[in-house]
Design a protein around this motif. Structure first.
Motif, short mmCIF file in Angstrom:
data_model
loop_
_atom_site.label_atom_id
_atom_site.label_comp_id
_atom_site.label_asym_id
_atom_site.label_seq_id
_atom_site.Cartn_x
_atom_site.Cartn_y
_atom_site.Cartn_z
N THR A 88 120.64 -35.70 -4.79
CA THR A 88 120.39 -35.05 -6.08
C THR A 88 119.29 -33.99 -5.92
N SER A 89 118.89 -33.39 -7.04
CA SER A 89 117.88 -32.34 -6.99
C SER A 89 116.75 -32.66 -7.96
N TYR A 90 115.54 -32.25 -7.59
CA TYR A 90 114.42 -32.36 -8.53
C TYR A 90 114.53 -31.34 -9.66
N PRO A 120 111.79 -34.17 -0.19
CA PRO A 120 110.53 -33.45 -0.08
C PRO A 120 109.68 -33.61 -1.33
N ALA A 121 108.40 -33.86 -1.13
CA ALA A 121 107.50 -34.11 -2.24
C ALA A 121 107.52 -32.95 -3.23
N GLY A 160 95.89 -35.11 0.32
CA GLY A 160 96.86 -34.15 -0.21
C GLY A 160 98.25 -34.75 -0.30
N GLU A 161 98.65 -35.48 0.74
CA GLU A 161 99.98 -36.09 0.74
C GLU A 161 100.09 -37.18 -0.31
N MET A 162 99.05 -38.00 -0.42
CA MET A 162 99.11 -39.10 -1.37
C MET A 162 98.99 -38.62 -2.82
N ALA A 163 98.30 -37.50 -3.03
CA ALA A 163 98.23 -36.94 -4.39
C ALA A 163 99.63 -36.56 -4.87
N LYS A 164 100.40 -35.92 -3.98
CA LYS A 164 101.78 -35.55 -4.35
C LYS A 164 102.64 -36.78 -4.57
#
Length: 486
Positions: A149-151, A203-204, A257-261
């Protein structure tokens, strides 16, 4: 004339009784995140995150602390959930093949619709059924999409009408849910609503309307974070994409940064959950609606120096599960259940809620007894399966409420078969492999026997297609294979 009038009155009464029975059946909301770990939820002990609606659902209902996906990869996990069966019986996973129509015919959405439920699905369907595709015709309301699917809501054809107000897909699914809830009330029919969010899958892509929630936030790393805490893990587990993703996805250099997303995406789901709960209240049906919230698998965000999912470690195999049944005597008591449960339990649970007989082909057990007494029920043991990705990572594990045993069977000139045994009750970070401890010999022997029991079930019950039969031999202990070819 009197007989005709009596027959007419009897017919009216019968219809009224039937309608009353239909209305008394509970509505069911099944909410499914994609790649959500337990440490992304406040009620699982992380004070760094904001998940007020998930936490509220947990406080109102029951939080399950030993809930596992029996296969921790999207396609197979969804097949487990729909059918209540282990992967080797669904015959369905990436690299193996699609689900057969006869398997799908005993899935919970099909059986509930046959029983008179209004059924609805939105989000990532995740499987393909031979001859039926996404099975859109098996639902009264459809908001599903193929593949990942898509965001972008506008790119999900069945959800286009929500794109203007909710351009990010997460909240569009809540809008879909609100429409289904209203329609069911108008039609006076019980409903089963299944929503499979794309978030927080890579992808985030967080919804930008929530950018301020974790802006500049520093997150506490788990105590098993980093490569130094993965040295004791098998070489086989390092042969897949999970090992390099620790650095490729920058957990080592940009953890915050990664965990914030990641957490921002989960926050979006939490808002969607709140919208759905509010609509149940607004329509006056919250007191007759069971809400189940969970994820298709967990996520390894740097623990042991790995990333992603698939592997049997706690971060990828164990997931959040909160169930609120308004009829439960445990409601509001902030109860936690430590019994062993799995994703194969959802189909039988949903069927029992609807008063539909549970087919004897299902491996799972209904969880409803645990909503009455959280200490009675669940499984004595479960299998955890991985037959996705590079062959060395393929393995079978056996779980009990306290222990996890994995036999890594694969051997070549760089690695040999090894065993892993973890006490997940006293060592939840899986820092000590008890298989190497002489003092653990008795429990090791016990878990070997339990593993052999799970393998025997595989050998007896595995489908004879899509390459599931050979694992009955490959996974045998003490019988190393000489054929390591794909």
């Amino acid at each position: 004339m009197r007989n005709t009038l009596a027959l007419f009155l009897l017919l009216i009464l019968s219809q009224a009784e039937l309608q009353s029975a239909e209305q008394s059946k509970p509505n069911i909301v099944f909410l499914f995140a994609d790649d959500q770990s337990t440490y992304s939820v406040g009620c699982y002990g992380n004070s760094d995150v904001q998940t007020p609606h998930m936490d509220r659902l947990g406080r109102k209902g029951v939080i399950f602390d030993k809930h596992y996906n029996t296969t921790a990869i999207c396609m197979a996990s969804r097949a487990n959930v729909f059918t209540g069966m282990y992967e080797y019986k669904t015959g369905c996973n990436f690299g193996h093949g699609d689900m057969r129509a006869d398997v799908w015919s005993k899935s919970y959405p099909v059986l509930l619709r046959e029983a008179g439920y209004l059924t609805a699905f939105a989000g990532k369907f995740g499987i393909v059924v031979q001859g039926k595709g996404l099975c859109q015709e098996d639902f009264d309301y459809w908001g599903g999409s193929p593949g990942q699917t898509s965001y972008q809501t506008a790119k999900n054809k069945s959800m286009e009408k929500y794109a203007a107000e909710y351009p990010h897909s997460t909240l569009s699914y809540a809008a879909f849910a609100k429409d289904v809830i209203r329609a069911s009330v108008e039609r006076k029919k019980p409903f089963c609503l299944s929503i499979s969010f794309k978030a927080p899958h890579k992808p985030a892509t967080p919804d930008p309307r929530f950018d301020e929630v974790y802006a500049g936030k520093q997150f506490v790393k788990p105590a098993n974070f980093g490569r130094e805490f993965g040295k004791h893990l098998s070489l086989q587990s390092k042969a897949g994409r999970q090992y390099p993703r620790f650095t490729e996805w920058k957990y080592d250099t940009d953890y915050d940064g990664e965990m914030a997303k990641y957490h921002q995406q989960v926050y979006g789901i939490d808002v969607a959950l709140g919208m759905i709960l509010d609509e149940l209240d607004a329509q006056g049906i919250a007191d007759n609606t069971v809400v189940i919230y969970t994820s298709d698998n967990g996520y390894i965000c740097g623990s042991h120096g790995y990333g992603s999912k698939v592997l049997p470690m706690e971060e990828s195999s164990r997931v959040p599960l909160m169930i609120y049944d308004p009829r439960s005597p445990l409601n509001g008591k902030q109860v936690r259940c430590d019994r062993l449960t799995g994703n194969i339990d959802f189909a039988p649970t949903i069927l029992e809620l609807a008063g539909v007989p549970i087919p004897n082909n299902m491996n799972g057990k209904s969880l409803l007894s645990l909503l009455k007494d959280p200490h009675q029920g669940g499984h004595e043991q479960l299998a955890f399966i991985n037959v996705f990705g590079p062959l060395p990572t393929h393995s079978l594990s056996c779980l009990t409420p306290q222990y996890k045993y994995t036999y890594w069977w694969y051997a070549d000139d760089k690695m040999k078969p090894v065993e892993e045994l973890f006490d997940t009750q006293n060592d939840p970070l899986e820092l000590v492999n008890l298989a190497n401890q002489p003092t653990s010999e008795a429990i090791l022997q016990e878990m070997r026997k339990r593993y052999d029991q799970e393998l025997s079930k595989w050998q007896r019950e595995a489908v004879d297609y899509n390459d599931y039969q050979r694992y009955g031999t490959l996974f045998e202990r003490e019988l190393p294979s000489t054929d390591n070819s794909q």
